[in-house]
Write an enzyme that holds these catalytic residues in place. Structure first.
Site, mmCIF file in Angstrom:
data_model
loop_
_atom_site.group_PDB
_atom_site.id
_atom_site.type_symbol
_atom_site.label_atom_id
_atom_site.label_comp_id
_atom_site.label_asym_id
_atom_site.label_seq_id
_atom_site.Cartn_x
_atom_site.Cartn_y
_atom_site.Cartn_z
ATOM 1 C CG MET A 194 35.799 36.337 41.226
ATOM 2 S SD MET A 194 36.236 36.370 39.473
ATOM 3 C CE MET A 194 37.093 37.959 39.369
ATOM 4 C CB SER B 130 42.580 44.354 41.071
ATOM 5 O OG SER B 130 42.213 42.987 41.112
ATOM 6 N N GLY C 243 38.823 47.487 33.261
ATOM 7 C CA GLY C 243 39.291 48.205 32.074
ATOM 8 C C GLY C 243 39.821 49.596 32.370
ATOM 9 N N GLY D 27 43.685 46.295 37.553
ATOM 10 C CA GLY D 27 44.379 45.021 37.716
ATOM 11 C C GLY D 27 45.450 44.821 36.663
ATOM 12 C CB SER D 28 45.278 43.524 33.188
ATOM 13 O OG SER D 28 44.266 44.381 32.726
ATOM 14 C CG HIS E 245 34.614 43.469 43.958
ATOM 15 N ND1 HIS E 245 34.984 43.627 42.634
ATOM 16 C CD2 HIS E 245 33.260 43.339 43.946
ATOM 17 C CE1 HIS E 245 33.913 43.574 41.864
ATOM 18 N NE2 HIS E 245 32.851 43.386 42.629
ATOM 19 N N GLY F 98 39.900 39.693 34.703
ATOM 20 C CA GLY F 98 40.703 40.876 34.434
ATOM 21 C C GLY F 98 40.942 41.008 32.934
ATOM 22 N N GLY F 99 41.416 42.158 32.528
ATOM 23 C CA GLY F 99 41.867 42.349 31.157
ATOM 24 C C GLY F 99 40.792 42.557 30.109
ATOM 25 C CG ASP G 277 36.546 46.374 39.699
ATOM 26 O OD1 ASP G 277 37.518 46.173 38.953
ATOM 27 O OD2 ASP G 277 36.211 45.597 40.621
ATOM 28 C CG HIS H 201 39.884 45.796 44.161
ATOM 29 N ND1 HIS H 201 38.754 46.449 44.617
ATOM 30 C CD2 HIS H 201 39.455 44.889 43.248
ATOM 31 C CE1 HIS H 201 37.676 45.960 43.989
ATOM 32 N NE2 HIS H 201 38.071 45.000 43.174
ATOM 33 C CG ASP I 254 38.799 41.583 42.078
ATOM 34 O OD1 ASP I 254 37.765 42.233 42.304
ATOM 35 O OD2 ASP I 254 39.773 42.041 41.454
ATOM 36 C CG MET J 16 30.918 45.365 38.410
ATOM 37 S SD MET J 16 32.577 45.069 39.081
ATOM 38 C CE MET J 16 33.493 44.459 37.668
ATOM 39 C CG MET K 247 32.551 39.964 41.785
ATOM 40 S SD MET K 247 33.988 40.164 40.699
ATOM 41 C CE MET K 247 35.278 40.256 41.945
HETATM 42 C C1 DX5 Z 1 36.758 41.834 37.578
HETATM 43 C C2 DX5 Z 1 37.329 42.326 38.892
HETATM 44 C C3 DX5 Z 1 38.314 43.405 38.726
HETATM 45 C C4 DX5 Z 1 39.538 43.058 37.919
HETATM 46 C C5 DX5 Z 1 39.775 44.223 37.040
HETATM 47 O O1 DX5 Z 1 35.639 41.091 37.786
HETATM 48 O O2 DX5 Z 1 36.316 42.810 39.765
HETATM 49 O O3 DX5 Z 1 38.688 43.987 39.970
HETATM 50 O O4 DX5 Z 1 40.690 42.794 38.685
HETATM 51 O O5 DX5 Z 1 40.763 43.884 36.139
HETATM 52 P P1 DX5 Z 1 41.233 44.862 34.986
HETATM 53 O O6 DX5 Z 1 41.730 46.119 35.630
HETATM 54 O O7 DX5 Z 1 42.298 44.074 34.316
HETATM 55 O O8 DX5 Z 1 40.039 45.123 34.105
HETATM 56 ZN ZN ZN Z 2 37.003 43.969 41.630
#
Ligand code: DX5
Ligand code: ZN
Length: 235
Positions: free
Chosen positions: A53, A24, A192, A212-213, A85, A163-164, A190, A49, A51, A156, A87
């Protein structure tokens, strides 16, 4: 020319039915986005990916079609796909812009619209794979009328927005129940996801693992990608 384009698009779609880790870019260094994408693709990533928002469905505002378009050619030229994705509220208003930007798949949240069936249909009409995402608090039964209408069900494994965050422990069980409902459709997880959490959701039936992280927060994103892929049993 037209036929060649169609062939490569359908070859790219095969990626969604294989087991894949999807980095991501939310956690990437946006001042060096092209080289960050190149780094994970050189390491083997083929699903990138994105994201989106809107500051309403979730508090943060992140990125829009401009950024998807900025990486789409690079991702496609390297044989990959752009996995959007959303949101956002009223997702049906934005799908055309993301399709034009080069998205290969577009997912939106079941909680964000009363018109999931119509929106899934509209995404497919734009020649993208259609995905339906579920928040952690939304029961899997929310999709019970929709198998066959979606190509991807995104579960989810944290609350969307950042993230994170830590992986929600009940997620593997939810993925297992979702798998029973959705047949052959791809299940994407998606939030953690790292080498410690990926095996439990892989075993439960997930095929796409967004990270992501754990990828872009690492000193070596390529090596981090490969460690998660190995843990998930992904390519
Ligand atoms: C969170 C996003 C994820 C995010 C995941 O709302 O949809 O795609 O990047 O980040 P990590 O992998 O750090 O949890
Ligand atoms: Zn996502």
């Amino acid at each position: 020319m037209e036929a060649a384009t169609d062939t490569s698009a359908s070859a790219r779609r095969e990626l969604y039915s294989s087991r894949r880790v999807a980095p991501s870019i939310l956690s990437a260094d946006f001042a060096a986005l092209g080289s960050q994408v190149a780094e994970v693709m050189d390491a083997g990533a083929r699903v990138i990916h994105v994201d989106v928002m809107d500051g309403h469905f979730v508090p943060p505002i992140t990125i829009g079609p401009l950024i998807a378009a900025a990486i789409a050619d690079q991702v496609h030229d390297a044989g990959g796909v752009v996995d959007v994705h959303m949101m956002i509220e009223q997702p049906e208003r934005q799908i055309e812009e993301f399709a034009k930007a080069g998205a290969d798949s577009i997912s939106f949240h079941a909680e964000a619209t009363p018109h999931a069936n119509r929106t899934l249909h509209a995404i497919r009409e734009l020649d993208c794979l259609a995905g339906l995402a579920l928040n952690p608090g939304t029961p899997v039964e929310a999709v019970s009328e929709l198998p066959g209408y979606a190509d991807i069900f995104l579960c989810m494994t944290v609350n969307p927005g950042w993230g994170g965050q830590p992986f929600i422990p009940g997620s593997p069980d939810k993925v297992r129940r979702l798998r029973e409902l959705v047949g052959e459709a791809a299940i994407e997880v998606d939030g953690g996801i790292d080498p410690g959490t990926a095996p439990s959701v892989a075993e439960a039936g997930a095929g796409l693992f967004v990270a992501g992280s754990a990828v872009f927060g690492a000193d070596d994103p390529g090596a981090a990608y490969q460690a998660i892929a190995a843990a998930a049993g992904a390519e």
